[in-house]
Scaffold this active site. Structure first.
Site, PDB file in Angstrom:
ATOM      1  CB  SER A  38       2.040  -4.780   2.660  1.00  0.00           C
ATOM      2  OG  SER A  38       1.083  -4.164   3.493  1.00  0.00           O
ATOM      3  CG  MET A  39      -3.078  -3.843   0.755  1.00  0.00           C
ATOM      4  SD  MET A  39      -3.973  -2.410   0.204  1.00  0.00           S
ATOM      5  CE  MET A  39      -4.749  -1.982   1.758  1.00  0.00           C
ATOM      6  CD1 TRP A  41      -3.342  -5.292   6.495  1.00  0.00           C
ATOM      7  CD2 TRP A  41      -4.635  -5.220   4.665  1.00  0.00           C
ATOM      8  NE1 TRP A  41      -4.494  -4.621   6.831  1.00  0.00           N
ATOM      9  CE2 TRP A  41      -5.321  -4.563   5.712  1.00  0.00           C
ATOM     10  CE3 TRP A  41      -5.255  -5.301   3.424  1.00  0.00           C
ATOM     11  CZ2 TRP A  41      -6.577  -3.984   5.566  1.00  0.00           C
ATOM     12  CZ3 TRP A  41      -6.513  -4.742   3.263  1.00  0.00           C
ATOM     13  CH2 TRP A  41      -7.167  -4.082   4.319  1.00  0.00           C
ATOM     14  CG  HIS A  90       3.825  -4.424   7.630  1.00  0.00           C
ATOM     15  ND1 HIS A  90       3.014  -5.500   7.318  1.00  0.00           N
ATOM     16  CD2 HIS A  90       3.596  -3.497   6.658  1.00  0.00           C
ATOM     17  CE1 HIS A  90       2.322  -5.231   6.232  1.00  0.00           C
ATOM     18  NE2 HIS A  90       2.660  -4.025   5.806  1.00  0.00           N
ATOM     19  CG  ASP A 147       3.202  -7.025  10.345  1.00  0.00           C
ATOM     20  OD1 ASP A 147       2.699  -5.900  10.512  1.00  0.00           O
ATOM     21  OD2 ASP A 147       3.226  -7.609   9.247  1.00  0.00           O
ATOM     22  CG  PHE A 185      -1.977   0.991   1.250  1.00  0.00           C
ATOM     23  CD1 PHE A 185      -2.965   1.001   0.283  1.00  0.00           C
ATOM     24  CD2 PHE A 185      -2.034   1.935   2.264  1.00  0.00           C
ATOM     25  CE1 PHE A 185      -3.990   1.927   0.307  1.00  0.00           C
ATOM     26  CE2 PHE A 185      -3.049   2.876   2.297  1.00  0.00           C
ATOM     27  CZ  PHE A 185      -4.031   2.873   1.318  1.00  0.00           C
TER      28      PHE A 185
END
Length: 309
Positions: A178-179, A203, A256, A224, A110
């Site tokens: 992540s995303m 995520w 993270h 994280d 993100f």
């Protein structure tokens, strides 16, 4: 009473008979078709049994090194020249002597650009993969969109890119941070033919993935706070089918954002996973099974061994 000379004579005759028998056996072995080849059959299998195997026999130091055995070139891909994703950079082995390679698309997280995961490009490519690190259409894209963009990047690589002739289009994988990690799960759901998926501190609002058929290595981080393993990586892993080749690597003393900088543990197990499942290279099974034990860099590792794919 037997004369000593008679006993010695019989002994000599027995030795001559045994020697003759040995010669006869040797001649028969030489004359029987394929007899000599039988002893070398196991050696003869080698890479012929696996046409996707690339590179020398792996060593721990070799997969932990910043660069593997292949020299690497790279080329930029303008967003103006592609559709479905925001452009990126392709990293590829310079030599074509070994034929085609498997390919991997990697998405950032993100608000991030490809620069945040750029270290993975040359590191993976030097081990024998064509890699594209992508920019997304928007830095705010959600996992489902990032999954579609990963697939669009793979389609571009295999169908229109300048290196398409270097790629085996049937041996493809996805990664993401992540995303982008959540996006790698989405891509694997949408395209079950993918050979490997690796979400890095992923995520996603969707926590369950029982529909996945792609061998998946879930990488989480013990520290994280953005995508805590208890609500992201762990449920991702636990929801994967029990019959699937899967693993869960939780990094020790990590955050993270650990996947955004060069990391030997991430590289070691990502390379092993991609080699094992994209290249079907069982030489890398040794680094995945038996399961790695907790260490200074590994908080926990779960998985099913031995692998079946």
């Amino acid at each position: 009473m037997q004369h000593p000379h008679t006993s010695r004579s019989r002994t000599r005759k027995l030795r001559h008979a045994l020697a003759a028998a040995a010669v006869a056996v040797g001649l028969c072995t030489a004359l029987i078709p394929g007899a000599q080849a039988a002893d070398s059959a196991s050696a003869g299998t080698l890479a012929a049994d696996n046409p996707y195997e690339r590179g020398p026999a792996p060593t721990e130091s070799g997969i932990e090194a910043p660069r593997g055995p292949y020299a690497v070139s790279d080329t930029s891909v303008s967003s103006w020249l592609v559709s479905g994703f925001g452009g990126g950079t392709i990293y590829y082995p310079t030599s074509t002597a070994d034929g085609t390679f498997g390919a991997v698309a990697i998405s950032p997280g993100f608000t991030a650009s490809q620069s945040s995961i750029a270290w993975l490009g040359p590191r993976l490519a030097s081990q024998g993969f064509v890699v594209i690190t992508i920019d997304t259409n928007s830095i705010y894209d959600q996992p489902a969109s990032r999954g579609r963009q990963l697939l669009a990047a793979l389609d571009y690589l295999t169908e229109r890119s300048s290196v398409r002739g270097r790629i085996d289009g049937s041996r493809l994988g996805v990664m993401g941070h992540s995303m982008g990690g959540g996006g790698s799960l989405e891509a694997a759901k949408d395209r079950p033919s993918l050979q490997a998926a690796i979400p890095l501190t992923g995520w996603n609002t969707d926590k369950t993935w029982p529909e996945l058929r792609t061998p998946t290595l879930v990488v989480g981080a013990d520290g994280d706070t953005v995508a805590p393993v208890s609500s992201h990586s762990e449920p991702f892993y636990e929801s994967l089918p029990g019959s699937l080749d899967k693993a869960y690597l939780e990094l020790n003393n990590a955050s993270h954002f650990t996947p955004n900088t060069s990391n030997t543990t991430i590289a070691k197990y990502s390379i092993s996973w991609l080699k094992r499942f994209i290249d079907n290279d069982t030489r890398y099974e040794q680094f995945l099974c038996p399961l790695p034990r907790p260490s200074l860099t590994i908080e926990e590792y779960r998985g099913n061994c031995p692998h079946t794919s």
